[in-house]
Motif scaffolding. Sequence first.
Motif, mmCIF file in Angstrom:
data_model
loop_
_atom_site.group_PDB
_atom_site.id
_atom_site.type_symbol
_atom_site.label_atom_id
_atom_site.label_comp_id
_atom_site.label_asym_id
_atom_site.label_seq_id
_atom_site.Cartn_x
_atom_site.Cartn_y
_atom_site.Cartn_z
ATOM 1 N N GLN A 460 -8.857 12.969 1.735
ATOM 2 C CA GLN A 460 -9.758 12.387 0.740
ATOM 3 C C GLN A 460 -11.212 12.380 1.218
ATOM 4 N N LYS A 461 -11.361 12.205 2.520
ATOM 5 C CA LYS A 461 -12.720 12.121 3.065
ATOM 6 C C LYS A 461 -12.808 13.001 4.302
ATOM 7 N N PRO A 462 -13.047 14.297 4.132
ATOM 8 C CA PRO A 462 -13.040 15.206 5.301
ATOM 9 C C PRO A 462 -14.028 14.788 6.387
ATOM 10 N N GLU A 463 -15.092 14.052 6.007
ATOM 11 C CA GLU A 463 -16.062 13.667 7.047
ATOM 12 C C GLU A 463 -15.443 12.720 8.081
ATOM 13 N N LEU A 464 -14.292 12.124 7.719
ATOM 14 C CA LEU A 464 -13.601 11.243 8.675
ATOM 15 C C LEU A 464 -13.095 12.000 9.905
ATOM 16 N N ASN A 465 -12.888 13.326 9.751
ATOM 17 C CA ASN A 465 -12.430 14.117 10.905
ATOM 18 C C ASN A 465 -13.334 13.873 12.109
ATOM 19 N N ARG A 466 -14.633 13.870 11.808
ATOM 20 C CA ARG A 466 -15.602 13.712 12.894
ATOM 21 C C ARG A 466 -15.521 12.302 13.492
ATOM 22 N N SER A 467 -15.372 11.279 12.623
ATOM 23 C CA SER A 467 -15.293 9.905 13.146
ATOM 24 C C SER A 467 -14.055 9.757 14.020
ATOM 25 N N VAL A 468 -12.952 10.361 13.579
ATOM 26 C CA VAL A 468 -11.716 10.247 14.366
ATOM 27 C C VAL A 468 -11.917 10.931 15.718
ATOM 28 N N TRP A 469 -12.520 12.104 15.679
ATOM 29 C CA TRP A 469 -12.767 12.834 16.926
ATOM 30 C C TRP A 469 -13.656 12.015 17.864
ATOM 31 N N GLN A 470 -14.707 11.391 17.264
ATOM 32 C CA GLN A 470 -15.598 10.582 18.114
ATOM 33 C C GLN A 470 -14.836 9.408 18.721
ATOM 34 N N ALA A 471 -13.993 8.771 17.888
ATOM 35 C CA ALA A 471 -13.217 7.624 18.397
ATOM 36 C C ALA A 471 -12.304 8.083 19.541
ATOM 37 N N LEU A 472 -11.707 9.258 19.379
ATOM 38 C CA LEU A 472 -10.829 9.778 20.448
ATOM 39 C C LEU A 472 -11.639 10.021 21.718
ATOM 40 N N SER A 473 -12.823 10.603 21.528
ATOM 41 C CA SER A 473 -13.641 10.939 22.701
ATOM 42 C C SER A 473 -14.150 9.691 23.403
ATOM 43 N N GLU A 474 -14.140 8.559 22.689
ATOM 44 C CA GLU A 474 -14.626 7.322 23.320
ATOM 45 C C GLU A 474 -13.545 6.600 24.119
ATOM 46 N N ILE A 475 -12.310 7.082 24.033
ATOM 47 C CA ILE A 475 -11.269 6.456 24.869
ATOM 48 C C ILE A 475 -11.670 6.701 26.319
ATOM 49 N N SER A 476 -11.699 5.616 27.099
ATOM 50 C CA SER A 476 -12.251 5.784 28.444
ATOM 51 C C SER A 476 -11.314 6.617 29.328
ATOM 52 N N ASP A 477 -11.906 7.276 30.312
ATOM 53 C CA ASP A 477 -11.114 8.048 31.269
ATOM 54 C C ASP A 477 -10.125 7.151 31.985
ATOM 55 N N GLU A 478 -10.592 5.919 32.278
ATOM 56 C CA GLU A 478 -9.718 4.952 32.953
ATOM 57 C C GLU A 478 -8.443 4.741 32.144
ATOM 58 N N THR A 479 -8.618 4.587 30.811
ATOM 59 C CA THR A 479 -7.459 4.355 29.944
ATOM 60 C C THR A 479 -6.530 5.556 30.002
ATOM 61 N N LEU A 480 -7.103 6.749 29.849
ATOM 62 C CA LEU A 480 -6.261 7.945 29.812
ATOM 63 C C LEU A 480 -5.610 8.190 31.168
ATOM 64 N N MET A 481 -6.377 8.006 32.224
ATOM 65 C CA MET A 481 -5.825 8.246 33.560
ATOM 66 C C MET A 481 -4.758 7.194 33.862
ATOM 67 N N GLY A 482 -4.966 5.988 33.311
ATOM 68 C CA GLY A 482 -3.993 4.909 33.522
ATOM 69 C C GLY A 482 -2.668 5.212 32.842
#
Length: 510
Positions: A460-482
């Motif tokens: 419905q809102k293709p521009e959300l793709n970018r927001s989702v990607w940004q949110a994913l990229s903001e997950i900290s390395d600490e979280t992912l490495m943890g």
Amino acid sequence: MIIMSTTEKARVLLQNQLDEGKTQTERNKLGQFATPTALAIDILEYASALLPLDFKIRFLDPAFGTGSFYSALLQRFQRAQIVEAVGYEIDPHYGDEAIKLWAKTSLQLNIADFTSATPPNSNKAKANLLICNPPYVRHHHLSRIEKLRLQNKTEQTAGIKLSGLAGLYCHFLCISDAWIAKDGLAGWLIPSGFMDVNYGQQIKEYLLNRVTLLRLHRFHPKDVQFSDALVSNAVVWFRKAKAPANHAVEFTYGGSLMNPNVKEVISVDVLRSTVKWTNFGLGSNSINSNCQQMKLSDLFIIKRGLATGANNFFVLTPEQVSTYQLPSLFLKPILPSPRHLLVDEIEADSVGNPVLDRQLFLLACNLPEDEVKAKYPSLWRYLHLGVENGISDRYLCKHRSPWYLQENRPPSPFLCTYMGRADTKRGRPFRFILNHSMATVANVYLILYPKPALAVALSQKPELNRSVWQALSEISDETLMGEGRVYGGGLHKLEPKELGNAIVSITLQS
Ligand SMILES: C[S@@+](CC[C@H](N)C(=O)[O-])C[C@H]1O[C@@H](n2cnc3c(N)ncnc32)[C@H](O)[C@@H]1O
């Protein structure tokens, strides 16, 4: 500017000499990274702001090193106030020299493993000021036996069953509960990872239910306090006492403890119902009421990219496609491996091919051999080459029918490179890719397929793709490495399930 006392100058000199006498690997093993003088002073200064004047101190540092905190204690408090000072240091390389350095003071430094030591019996003998920068030893570096011993000890002493993913610093914090007197003050300099990741849950419960959490200060990640250790640090302050009703905690960010850049007060009730604490203390704008915290597995089905069985044979350049005259019907665009992918956002041309210097195609045909032979002679000749060269006998190919069949991995806008090192030029072990093309990927990527609710919102809102990607990229390395695991040489890896456990803060409605 910090004016160093003569003893502190001598201690820093000694610290540097002792550090040089060890390899980086040896120091990593025992988490031997000293607190810089300015930070130690900031911490003790803040402790003195919390304590009454003339307070009689029984000090404990369970991971003493050469004593940066003890040195700051001596600078910030009157000698007469320090009734007792106890330290533990497992490594005589540091401990023996520290004993000599502080010989003229009343310090009792034990060269012993703090996690195996016996705490004092009486409340009067316990510490009323504990300051610690515990060893940051990740759980992967603890042997199975050691981990079990620590888990049992933590459960016996504090009644807390820590996750197998908890690092040594979590055990230190829980075990030291038995060493702190009633109403005693504790200041812990620890990685901020526990605030977000699953293994930190028990630590957060301890801080909310067993003691009075006073303050949580986080340093700016760019302002790495330890030049030689890759961590984002936090200082956690608590008092060993039950929290009063309606208690609220001060969250601060950036700057120093005495002079933070941002301050925010958050009620314990809010903290109880919030999974990710790193959102607090960033200033009022940072907490968006529409912002939800979700596990990635709530939003995506996560799959590993396809395993071709023989990339050299099935993944082809445009030149190879033309040499063998392979029909375009059986060619799907595929992304190069992350090493060769220099961008994080992939644009597409009019037919959905990725716009990249390095174009590649996957040979994907699910027609039976007879039909290929009859209708597509050039493809048949190419497949025959595969048989001649033993490709059809390789493990994966042999177990498929026909042997050249490929797994179905439709393209997705969201991809993750799930293997990497923290010490690369980019500095991040994992990358999220926004893929606008129709390219699929091989198993060097994880593919995040939006689940139905998210898929509907995105269509419905293709521009959300970018927001989702940004949110994913903001997950900290600490979280992912943890969530993931670490292999020899510092290679971090995430399995689809592990990536699914990571928490993302996401705003889906405007
Ligand atoms: C992060 S350093 C902090 C040193 C010092 N307190 C400072 O802030 O500069 C952690 C220290 O804990 C020591 N250590 C590691 N494991 C320990 C254990 N089980 N018991 C006591 N000390 C330990 C290390 O040798 C190291 O000196």
